[in-house]
Design an enzyme around this catalytic site. Structure first.
Site, PDB file in Angstrom:
ATOM      1  N   SER A 140       0.832  -1.212   0.000  1.00 44.41           N
ATOM      2  CA  SER A 140       0.000   0.000   0.000  1.00 44.41           C
ATOM      3  C   SER A 140       0.862   1.255   0.000  1.00 44.41           C
ATOM      4  O   SER A 140       0.517   2.266  -0.620  1.00 44.41           O
ATOM      5  CB  SER A 140      -0.953   0.012   1.195  1.00 44.41           C
ATOM      6  OG  SER A 140      -0.260   0.205   2.412  1.00 44.41           O
ATOM      7  N   ASP A 190       7.000   2.679   6.181  1.00 47.62           N
ATOM      8  CA  ASP A 190       6.773   2.045   4.882  1.00 47.62           C
ATOM      9  C   ASP A 190       6.898   3.046   3.738  1.00 47.62           C
ATOM     10  O   ASP A 190       7.582   2.795   2.735  1.00 47.62           O
ATOM     11  CB  ASP A 190       5.386   1.392   4.835  1.00 47.62           C
ATOM     12  CG  ASP A 190       5.308   0.123   5.661  1.00 47.62           C
ATOM     13  OD1 ASP A 190       6.156  -0.049   6.566  1.00 47.62           O
ATOM     14  OD2 ASP A 190       4.405  -0.690   5.424  1.00 47.62           O
TER      15      ASP A 190
END
Length: 420
Positions: A140, A190
Site C-alpha cells: 500500500s 513504509d
C-alpha cells in the site's frame, strides 16, 4: 483557479516495497527497527487523454474507474480532520470493496489535495504491482508513493524528477497522507522506505534516519501463506510484558542492540556476511521467545539453515513472511535449490535484493519513448493480446495502457532502476 499543464507524453513511476530486517515488536516500545527497500516494485504508467476525465486502472485487483475531473475537484480534503474521512465525501460514488475501495479512496484524496480547484486535462494512471498484497511488504505504501509522485509531477511541483532532497521530502509527505487514508495511524516507515530506498533506522516518535550503505543485500523472501493478525500478535507481546516486565524488557533491549549493530554493519564498505547471519539468527530467536514465531517460519529456518543460510521472520510474525540472507558467494544453483525446496513445502519464494533505489520517474528506456517500448514488448511477445479494444476515442494511448496491463512481470522489471 490554478492552471495545471496537461500530460504531454507517457511516463512511468516506480517505487519499492519494504521489508523489516531487525527490530520487529521492540519498535512498539520505543526501540529501533531497521527496514530496507525490497526490489519488488509498484509501477504506474501515466498517459494523456483528450477529454477532462481521469481513469484509474488497477488491473491486478480488477479496478477500472473513470472520473470527471470536476467530480474530483469538488472534494474538500482540507475540511477533514483526518485523511481517512475522505470516504464521507464519496458516499454512493465508490462501489468497489477492499482492497480496491481503499486504493480508490487514496487516489481521490491525493488528487483532490494536490489539484484542488486547478484545471487539468484528462489522464490515465495504470498501476501494476509486483508486491503481494497483505504480506507485510509495504504494497500500500508503494502504491501511495507512485500515486503521489505521479500527481506531483503532473502539477509541476517536482523540480528534478523526484531526485532532489526537496522532491523526496514532498513525495514522502503526501505518501504518508495516502497511508493515513489506508491505515489510519501508520508509523511512516513504509512510505519512507518506498520514497528514499536503501536502509532506514526508525524509532517511534522520531524521523527515519537513512543508513548509508554501499551495497544491497541478496535475500529470499518467503511467504508462508499463513494468515496473521498483527493486532493479536502485538497484544500477545504486550500481555507477556505485563506478566513479566523485567524479562521482556531485557529481550526488547537486546533486540534494540541488534538493530544498532546492524546499522553499524551496513555502514561498512563490505559488510561481513557471517556477522549479519549471526544477528539474523539472534533476532529471530528473541522474537520466538516473545511467542510470535510459527511452525511454518521454523520450517523455513530449518530448510535454509541446512544450506548455510540464516532466516528470520519479518513483520509481525505468526505466519506471514520470512527473510533469508543469501551469502554473496552463493551460486545461482544453490539458491535455486533452496527456492525449490521451499516451494515443495507449499511456500511462495521470491529472489530479490534489499537496499536498492527508492522512487524513480522514467520517461525513456534507452532511446525509446515509454509508449514505443511497451509496443515493442508486445510485438516481441506475439501471444499477448490486450483484452480491451482501442475504442476509447478520447485516449490515443488506450492500446498502450491495455498492453502495459498484461505485460509479464519479467518485462515490467525492465522499468526498475539498476540494483547496486
Amino acid at each position: 483557479m490554478v492552471a495545471i499543464p496537461r500530460v504531454t507524453a507517457p511516463f512511468v513511476v516506480s517505487a519499492p516495497g519494504k521489508v523489516i530486517l531487525f527490530g520487529e515488536h521492540a519498535v512498539v516500545y520505543g526501540k529501533t527497527a531497521i527496514a530496507g527497500s525490497v526490489d519488488m516494485r509498484a509501477y504506474a504508467l501515466v498517459t494523456p487523454r483528450k477529454d477532462d476525465k481521469t481513469r484509474l486502472f488497477l488491473p491486478d485487483i480488477n479496478i477500472d474507474e473513470r472520473f470527471d475531473n470536476s467530480q474530483l475537484s469538488r472534494l474538500s480534503p482540507y475540511s477533514l480532520s483526518h485523511p481517512c474521512e475522505i470516504e464521507t465525501q464519496l458516499t454512493g460514488v465508490i462501489t468497489a470493496e477492499s482492497p480496491g475501495r481503499t486504493a480508490i479512496l487514496t487516489f481521490a484524496y491525493l488528487y483532490s489535495s494536490l489539484f484542488g480547484g486547478g484545471s487539468i486535462g484528462g489522464f490515465t494512471i495504470c498501476v501494476r504491482s509486483l508486491l503481494p498484497v497483505g504480506s507485510g511488504l509495504g504494497s500500500s505504501a508503494a502504491f501511495g508513493v507512485v500515486l503521489s509522485t505521479a500527481l506531483l509531477q503532473l502539477t509541476g511541483q517536482l523540480k528534478k524528477l523526484g531526485t532532489s532532497a526537496e522532491d523526496r521530502k514532498l513525495i514522502n509527505h503526501w505518501a504518508y497522507r495516502g497511508e493515513q487514508v489506508a491505515h489510519g495511524t501508520p508509523s511512516g516507515i513504509d512510505n519512507a522506505v518506498a520514497t528514499y530506498g536503501g536502509f532506514l533506522a526508525y524509532t517511534r516518535g522520531s524521523e527515519s534516519v537513512s543508513i548509508h550503505s554501499t551495497r544491497a543485500l541478496r535475500v529470499l523472501i518467503t511467504n508462508t501463506k499463513v494468515p496473521k493478525s498483527t493486532k493479536t500478535l502485538v497484544a500477545g507481546v504486550r500481555a507477556l510484558r505485563e506478566r513479566h516486565p523485567e524479562v521482556v524488557d531485557t529481550i526488547l533491549d537486546s533486540i534494540h542492540s541488534i538493530s544498532i549493530s546492524a546499522s553499524s554493519l551496513f555502514k561498512k564498505r563490505e559488510p561481513c556476511c557471517s556477522e549479519l547471519q549471526d544477528i539474523v539468527r539472534l533476532n529471530h530467536g528473541l522474537l520466538a521467545t516473545l511467542g510470535v514465531s510459527h511452525p511454518s517460519l521454523e520450517r523455513i529456518r530449518e530448510i535454509t539453515a541446512a544450506r548455510g543460510m540464516a532466516s528470520k521472520l519479518t513483520g509481525a510474525g505468526g505466519g506471514g513472511c520470512a527473510i533469508t540472507l543469501v551469502p554473496m558467494d552463493s551460486s545461482s544453483a544453490a539458491v535455486n535449490r533452496v527456492v525449490e525446496e521451499l516451494g515443495e513445502e507449499g511456500f511462495c519464494c521470491y529472489k530479490t535484493v534489499v537496499g536498492g533505489a527508492g522512487v524513480t520517474i522514467t520517461k525513456r528506456i534507452g532511446s525509446e519513448s515509454i509508449d514505443k517500448w511497451i509496443g515493442d514488448m508486445l510485438t516481441r511477445r506475439m501471444s499477448l493480446s490486450p483484452s480491451d479494444p482501442c475504442d476509447d476515442k478520447a485516449d490515443d494511448y488506450s492500446g498502450i495502457v491495455s498492453g502495459f496491463s498484461i505485460l509479464p512481470d519479467s518485462a515490467i522489471t525492465a522499468l526498475a532502476p539498476p540494483s547496486k
